[in-house]
Write a protein that holds these residues in place. Structure first.
Motif, mmCIF file in Angstrom:
data_model
loop_
_atom_site.group_PDB
_atom_site.id
_atom_site.type_symbol
_atom_site.label_atom_id
_atom_site.label_comp_id
_atom_site.label_asym_id
_atom_site.label_seq_id
_atom_site.Cartn_x
_atom_site.Cartn_y
_atom_site.Cartn_z
ATOM 1 N N LYS A 131 0.814 -1.221 0.000
ATOM 2 C CA LYS A 131 0.000 0.000 0.000
ATOM 3 C C LYS A 131 0.849 1.273 0.000
ATOM 4 C CE LYS A 131 -3.892 2.373 1.940
ATOM 5 N NZ LYS A 131 -4.763 2.629 3.047
ATOM 6 N N ARG A 189 1.762 2.084 -3.391
ATOM 7 C CA ARG A 189 0.626 2.655 -4.159
ATOM 8 C C ARG A 189 0.472 4.141 -3.829
ATOM 9 N NH1 ARG A 189 -1.660 -2.278 -3.008
ATOM 10 N NH2 ARG A 189 -3.176 -1.681 -1.425
ATOM 11 N N CYS A 231 -9.954 -0.247 -12.377
ATOM 12 C CA CYS A 231 -9.942 -1.166 -11.237
ATOM 13 C C CYS A 231 -9.252 -2.459 -11.673
ATOM 14 C CB CYS A 231 -11.365 -1.454 -10.775
ATOM 15 S SG CYS A 231 -11.408 -2.755 -9.516
ATOM 16 N N SER A 240 -9.481 -5.265 -10.323
ATOM 17 C CA SER A 240 -10.329 -6.449 -10.114
ATOM 18 C C SER A 240 -11.480 -6.498 -11.111
ATOM 19 C CB SER A 240 -10.893 -6.446 -8.690
ATOM 20 O OG SER A 240 -9.832 -6.474 -7.776
ATOM 21 N N GLU A 262 -8.030 10.710 0.073
ATOM 22 C CA GLU A 262 -7.773 9.276 -0.159
ATOM 23 C C GLU A 262 -6.365 9.157 -0.734
ATOM 24 O OE1 GLU A 262 -10.696 6.846 -2.368
ATOM 25 O OE2 GLU A 262 -12.009 8.577 -2.178
ATOM 26 N N VAL A 319 -9.613 3.330 -3.936
ATOM 27 C CA VAL A 319 -10.083 1.988 -4.315
ATOM 28 C C VAL A 319 -11.390 2.125 -5.103
ATOM 29 C CG1 VAL A 319 -8.989 0.778 -2.386
ATOM 30 C CG2 VAL A 319 -11.318 1.687 -2.126
ATOM 31 N N CYS A 320 -11.760 1.038 -5.782
ATOM 32 C CA CYS A 320 -12.940 1.032 -6.644
ATOM 33 C C CYS A 320 -14.216 1.166 -5.816
ATOM 34 C CB CYS A 320 -12.948 -0.283 -7.435
ATOM 35 S SG CYS A 320 -14.365 -0.468 -8.509
ATOM 36 N N GLY A 372 -14.327 -2.432 -4.439
ATOM 37 C CA GLY A 372 -13.280 -2.302 -3.417
ATOM 38 C C GLY A 372 -11.888 -2.661 -3.922
ATOM 39 N N GLY A 373 -11.785 -2.963 -5.221
ATOM 40 C CA GLY A 373 -10.481 -3.354 -5.792
ATOM 41 C C GLY A 373 -9.508 -2.192 -5.867
ATOM 42 N N ILE A 374 -8.271 -2.531 -6.208
ATOM 43 C CA ILE A 374 -7.206 -1.524 -6.317
ATOM 44 C C ILE A 374 -7.381 -0.720 -7.606
ATOM 45 C CG2 ILE A 374 -4.712 -1.259 -6.730
ATOM 46 C CD1 ILE A 374 -4.285 -3.730 -4.940
ATOM 47 N N LYS A 385 -5.775 1.787 -10.430
ATOM 48 C CA LYS A 385 -4.456 2.127 -11.005
ATOM 49 C C LYS A 385 -4.683 2.879 -12.312
ATOM 50 C CE LYS A 385 -0.294 -0.079 -12.844
ATOM 51 N NZ LYS A 385 -0.488 0.486 -14.211
#
Ligand code: NAD
Length: 247
Positions: A55, A58, A127, A129, A147, A151-152, A156-158, A160
């Motif tokens: 994290k 990120r 996302c 995911s 933030e 996250v999505c 809730g996905g990562i 990018k």
């Protein structure tokens, strides 16, 4: 002399593939990676695995993205981009392959169908995911509101940027289109790339092996100079418009 030669080959060619790297956008104010004032002189590279795993990485990656977003968003296409628009207007440019993520070829007037973005785009965020996409502006607003690594909102996905990081798979459909374009052109015009990032840098070689002429326009030397038919070591904005002034 070399500009005359380039102009004559461009004039004769019916089918040209353009290939660009970060160098075409430096004159629009977006730094490249490998020049002495480039992005790598100022930032640590975070590869895909590290981004997913950690994290704090990120957070650092998003900090870097937000830091350059304003200049990326406000950048305007320059005369180098417009030279490719002229080739498209003349019906010669069949595809515009780019390693760039800044969207400036589309902003300059090329159709999205013509531009093959090998390394994705930083104008959107995806996302990892569920593949849901949001505009970069929205992600930047969320980061500015607190933030650190968004996250999505759907799963809730990562999240990018929709770019290809080191260690991340390339978009196979785009790569296939680029390879097909490279092996079926008469002239491959590689502009503003150090030609060291693979597999993108393999495309000029594929074109050459399939019988195309290869012209490289870049300030610094590249590993493919020795196989090129012509190398122009100069500023893109100065020489590229002259090379396409053919009417
Ligand atoms: P690079 O930084 O490795 O090479 C850029 C080359 O352009 C250098 O050899 C430099 O000498 C040359 N150059 C810079 N400005 C020039 C100018 N005005 N005239 C002539 N030559 C000039 O870039 P690369 O080969 O594209 O590979 C790095 C990766 O970086 C790419 O995959 C790309 O995704 C990413 N990147 C993109 C952007 C962008 O979208 N604008 C910016 C930085 C990095």
């Amino acid at each position: 002399m070399s500009l005359e030669q380039a102009r004559s080959w461009i004039k004769r060619a019916q089918s040209i593939i353009g290939f660009t790297g970060a160098g075409i956008s430096t004159e629009s104010g977006i730094p490249d990676f490998r020049s002495s004032d480039g992005v790598w002189a100022r930032n640590r590279t975070i590869d895909f695995d590290e981004f997913v795993r950690d994290k704090s990485s990120r957070i650092e990656a998003w900090r870097q993205k937000v830091a350059i977003w304003h200049e990326m968003r406000e950048a305007e296409p320059n005369s180098g981009h417009m030279a490719f628009v002229e080739l498209a207007r003349l019906g010669k440019l069949k595809s515009m392959i780019t390693q760039n993520i800044d969207g400036l070829h589309q902003r300059s007037g090329l159709t999205s169908a013509m531009v093959l973005e090998l390394h994705g785009t930083t104008l959107e965020v995806m996302c990892l995911s569920c593949r849901y996409r949001i505009p970069m502006d929205e992600a930047v607003d969320r980061i500015k509101a607190g933030e650190q690594a968004p996250v999505c909102h759907h799963c809730g996905g990562i999240l990018k940027t929709a770019t290809v990081s080191f260690g991340q798979a390339m978009p196979q459909d785009v790569v296939r289109k680029a390879e097909n374009a490279a092996v079926s052109c008469e002239l491959f015009l590689a502009v503003g790339s150090s030609l060291v990032v693979h597999p993108a840098a393999g495309l000029p070689l594929m074109a050459k092996r399939a019988g195309a002429r290869l012209i490289i326009v870049n300030r610094a030397a590249t590993p493919l100079d020795k196989i090129a038919d012509l190398v122009v070591n100069d500023e893109i904005g100065k020489v590229l418009p002259k090379m396409v002034e053919i009417s």
